[in-house]
Design a protein around this motif. Structure first.
Motif, PDB file in Angstrom:
ATOM      1  N   VAL A  17       0.872  -1.180   0.000  1.00  0.00           N
ATOM      2  CA  VAL A  17       0.000   0.000   0.000  1.00  0.00           C
ATOM      3  C   VAL A  17       0.907   1.228   0.000  1.00  0.00           C
ATOM      4  O   VAL A  17       1.510   1.564   1.018  1.00  0.00           O
ATOM      5  N   GLU A  18       0.990   1.871  -1.156  1.00  0.00           N
ATOM      6  CA  GLU A  18       1.883   3.025  -1.296  1.00  0.00           C
ATOM      7  C   GLU A  18       1.279   4.288  -0.694  1.00  0.00           C
ATOM      8  O   GLU A  18       2.010   5.175  -0.257  1.00  0.00           O
ATOM      9  N   ASP A  19      -0.068   4.354  -0.682  1.00  0.00           N
ATOM     10  CA  ASP A  19      -0.745   5.528  -0.128  1.00  0.00           C
ATOM     11  C   ASP A  19      -2.022   5.061   0.564  1.00  0.00           C
ATOM     12  O   ASP A  19      -2.988   4.659  -0.090  1.00  0.00           O
ATOM     13  N   ILE A  20      -2.012   5.097   1.876  1.00  0.00           N
ATOM     14  CA  ILE A  20      -3.150   4.615   2.655  1.00  0.00           C
ATOM     15  C   ILE A  20      -4.415   5.415   2.352  1.00  0.00           C
ATOM     16  O   ILE A  20      -5.527   4.877   2.377  1.00  0.00           O
ATOM     17  N   ALA A  40       1.873   4.981   4.532  1.00  0.00           N
ATOM     18  CA  ALA A  40       2.157   3.868   3.622  1.00  0.00           C
ATOM     19  C   ALA A  40       2.476   2.630   4.443  1.00  0.00           C
ATOM     20  O   ALA A  40       2.983   2.732   5.569  1.00  0.00           O
ATOM     21  N   CYS A  41       2.150   1.465   3.890  1.00  0.00           N
ATOM     22  CA  CYS A  41       2.412   0.206   4.602  1.00  0.00           C
ATOM     23  C   CYS A  41       2.685  -0.900   3.594  1.00  0.00           C
ATOM     24  O   CYS A  41       1.891  -1.125   2.680  1.00  0.00           O
ATOM     25  N   TRP A  42       3.811  -1.567   3.772  1.00  0.00           N
ATOM     26  CA  TRP A  42       4.160  -2.704   2.912  1.00  0.00           C
ATOM     27  C   TRP A  42       4.176  -3.957   3.786  1.00  0.00           C
ATOM     28  O   TRP A  42       4.843  -4.001   4.816  1.00  0.00           O
ATOM     29  N   SER A  43       3.453  -4.979   3.362  1.00  0.00           N
ATOM     30  CA  SER A  43       3.347  -6.207   4.162  1.00  0.00           C
ATOM     31  C   SER A  43       3.735  -7.427   3.334  1.00  0.00           C
ATOM     32  O   SER A  43       3.283  -7.580   2.193  1.00  0.00           O
ATOM     33  N   CYS A  59       6.062  -2.949   7.157  1.00  0.00           N
ATOM     34  CA  CYS A  59       6.863  -1.725   7.236  1.00  0.00           C
ATOM     35  C   CYS A  59       5.925  -0.535   7.061  1.00  0.00           C
ATOM     36  O   CYS A  59       5.148  -0.491   6.096  1.00  0.00           O
ATOM     37  N   TYR A  60       5.995   0.412   7.988  1.00  0.00           N
ATOM     38  CA  TYR A  60       5.097   1.569   7.981  1.00  0.00           C
ATOM     39  C   TYR A  60       5.898   2.849   7.754  1.00  0.00           C
ATOM     40  O   TYR A  60       7.020   2.991   8.262  1.00  0.00           O
ATOM     41  N   TYR A  61       5.283   3.790   7.017  1.00  0.00           N
ATOM     42  CA  TYR A  61       5.977   5.034   6.675  1.00  0.00           C
ATOM     43  C   TYR A  61       5.059   6.225   6.919  1.00  0.00           C
ATOM     44  O   TYR A  61       3.834   6.127   6.791  1.00  0.00           O
ATOM     45  N   ALA A  62       5.677   7.355   7.249  1.00  0.00           N
ATOM     46  CA  ALA A  62       4.926   8.570   7.577  1.00  0.00           C
ATOM     47  C   ALA A  62       4.529   9.367   6.345  1.00  0.00           C
ATOM     48  O   ALA A  62       3.840  10.378   6.463  1.00  0.00           O
ATOM     49  N   ALA A  63       4.951   8.921   5.163  1.00  0.00           N
ATOM     50  CA  ALA A  63       4.591   9.602   3.919  1.00  0.00           C
ATOM     51  C   ALA A  63       4.326   8.550   2.852  1.00  0.00           C
ATOM     52  O   ALA A  63       4.848   7.432   2.932  1.00  0.00           O
ATOM     53  N   ARG A  65       4.743   6.181  -0.102  1.00  0.00           N
ATOM     54  CA  ARG A  65       6.043   5.697  -0.570  1.00  0.00           C
ATOM     55  C   ARG A  65       5.876   4.378  -1.307  1.00  0.00           C
ATOM     56  O   ARG A  65       5.145   3.497  -0.866  1.00  0.00           O
ATOM     57  N   ALA A  66       6.577   4.260  -2.433  1.00  0.00           N
ATOM     58  CA  ALA A  66       6.601   3.018  -3.205  1.00  0.00           C
ATOM     59  C   ALA A  66       7.935   2.318  -2.958  1.00  0.00           C
ATOM     60  O   ALA A  66       8.979   2.973  -2.899  1.00  0.00           O
ATOM     61  N   PRO A  67       7.927   0.993  -2.806  1.00  0.00           N
ATOM     62  CA  PRO A  67       9.185   0.288  -2.540  1.00  0.00           C
ATOM     63  C   PRO A  67      10.050   0.153  -3.788  1.00  0.00           C
ATOM     64  O   PRO A  67       9.545  -0.025  -4.899  1.00  0.00           O
ATOM     65  N   ARG A  68      11.345   0.233  -3.583  1.00  0.00           N
ATOM     66  CA  ARG A  68      12.300  -0.096  -4.638  1.00  0.00           C
ATOM     67  C   ARG A  68      12.555  -1.604  -4.598  1.00  0.00           C
ATOM     68  O   ARG A  68      12.262  -2.255  -3.594  1.00  0.00           O
ATOM     69  N   PRO A  69      13.086  -2.169  -5.660  1.00  0.00           N
ATOM     70  CA  PRO A  69      13.392  -3.610  -5.641  1.00  0.00           C
ATOM     71  C   PRO A  69      14.272  -4.008  -4.461  1.00  0.00           C
ATOM     72  O   PRO A  69      14.086  -5.075  -3.874  1.00  0.00           O
ATOM     73  N   THR A  70      15.220  -3.139  -4.099  1.00  0.00           N
ATOM     74  CA  THR A  70      16.089  -3.458  -2.959  1.00  0.00           C
ATOM     75  C   THR A  70      15.311  -3.449  -1.651  1.00  0.00           C
ATOM     76  O   THR A  70      15.620  -4.225  -0.735  1.00  0.00           O
ATOM     77  N   ASP A  71      14.294  -2.578  -1.549  1.00  0.00           N
ATOM     78  CA  ASP A  71      13.453  -2.554  -0.349  1.00  0.00           C
ATOM     79  C   ASP A  71      12.701  -3.875  -0.201  1.00  0.00           C
ATOM     80  O   ASP A  71      12.661  -4.470   0.878  1.00  0.00           O
ATOM     81  N   LEU A  72      12.090  -4.315  -1.297  1.00  0.00           N
ATOM     82  CA  LEU A  72      11.331  -5.562  -1.258  1.00  0.00           C
ATOM     83  C   LEU A  72      12.234  -6.752  -0.947  1.00  0.00           C
ATOM     84  O   LEU A  72      11.856  -7.653  -0.192  1.00  0.00           O
TER      85      LEU A  72
END
Length: 202
Positions: A17-20, A40-43, A59-63, A65-72
């Motif tokens: 979820v790039e934008d809640i 934002a939340c990536w699960s 992973c939760y974010y205050a703005a 955000r889309a994950p990069r391949p390295t993030d995933l």
């Protein structure tokens, strides 16, 4: 599923979820997310060896955000490690429970390797036979043989164990003090995950 982590667990796949504020999974929880300053939340789910979902890494974010391949890749590695940790904890708990049953049961139990050499005995076995665990370890179970059964009896017994994986029947044995006793003996083969025999349990 609910939110990102609940949906990832229910679906068995990554939920990004790039934008809640715009994602339908978070529609019922946007006020809560705003109060927690989450945008934002990536699960990523993690699984046991059978493919069952054990949990998720979020992973939760205050703005937004889309994950990069390295993030995933990093999150998926965390998920893999989490799966190993949970699986180990559960395996240790099963071992603890099995050990408790092994120790507490009133039936005598002996575990051997394929030689067969005794690897473990429980308290009941020691009480029945008169041999302590220290005296029994490394010995062949034939230390209990009474001499009342001929070679053909044991040959047939081991043929059944090796061919069918088990044997049971009435056996005369002898305690450490020389006293004879009769028991109903059941011997089973233990196999590894590849179907190869590893131990005998009697």
């Amino acid at each position: 599923g609910k939110g990102s982590c609940g949906s990832a667990a229910a679906l068995g796949k990554n939920v990004i979820v790039e934008d809640i504020d715009t994602h339908p999974y978070w529609a019922p929880y946007r006020d809560i997310a705003h109060r927690a300053d989450i945008r934002a939340c990536w699960s990523v789910p993690f699984f046991d060896e059978g493919g069952k979902v054990l949990g998720t890494v979020g992973c939760y974010y205050a703005a937004p955000r889309a994950p990069r391949p390295t993030d995933l890749a990093l999150i998926e590695e965390f998920a893999r490690l989490a799966a190993l940790a949970v699986t180990k904890v559960r395996a240790n708990e099963r071992l603890r429970q099995a050990a408790a049953v092994f120790s507490a049961t009133r039936d005598g139990i002996v575990i051997t390797d394929l030689a067969p050499r005794i690897l473990a005995v429980n308290r009941a076995w020691s009480e029945i036979t008169g041999y302590s665990e220290a005296e029994a370890l490394g010995q062949n179970p034939r230390i209990l043989q009474s001499g009342r059964h001929d070679r053909a009896f044991y040959k047939a017994m081991w043929a059944s164990i090796r061919q069918a994986g088990h044997w049971q029947g009435e056996v005369w044995n002898r305690r450490k003090n020389g006293e004879f006793f009769v028991e109903w003996l059941s011997i089973s083969t233990v196999y590894d995950e590849h179907g190869r025999p590893t131990n005998y349990v009697g």
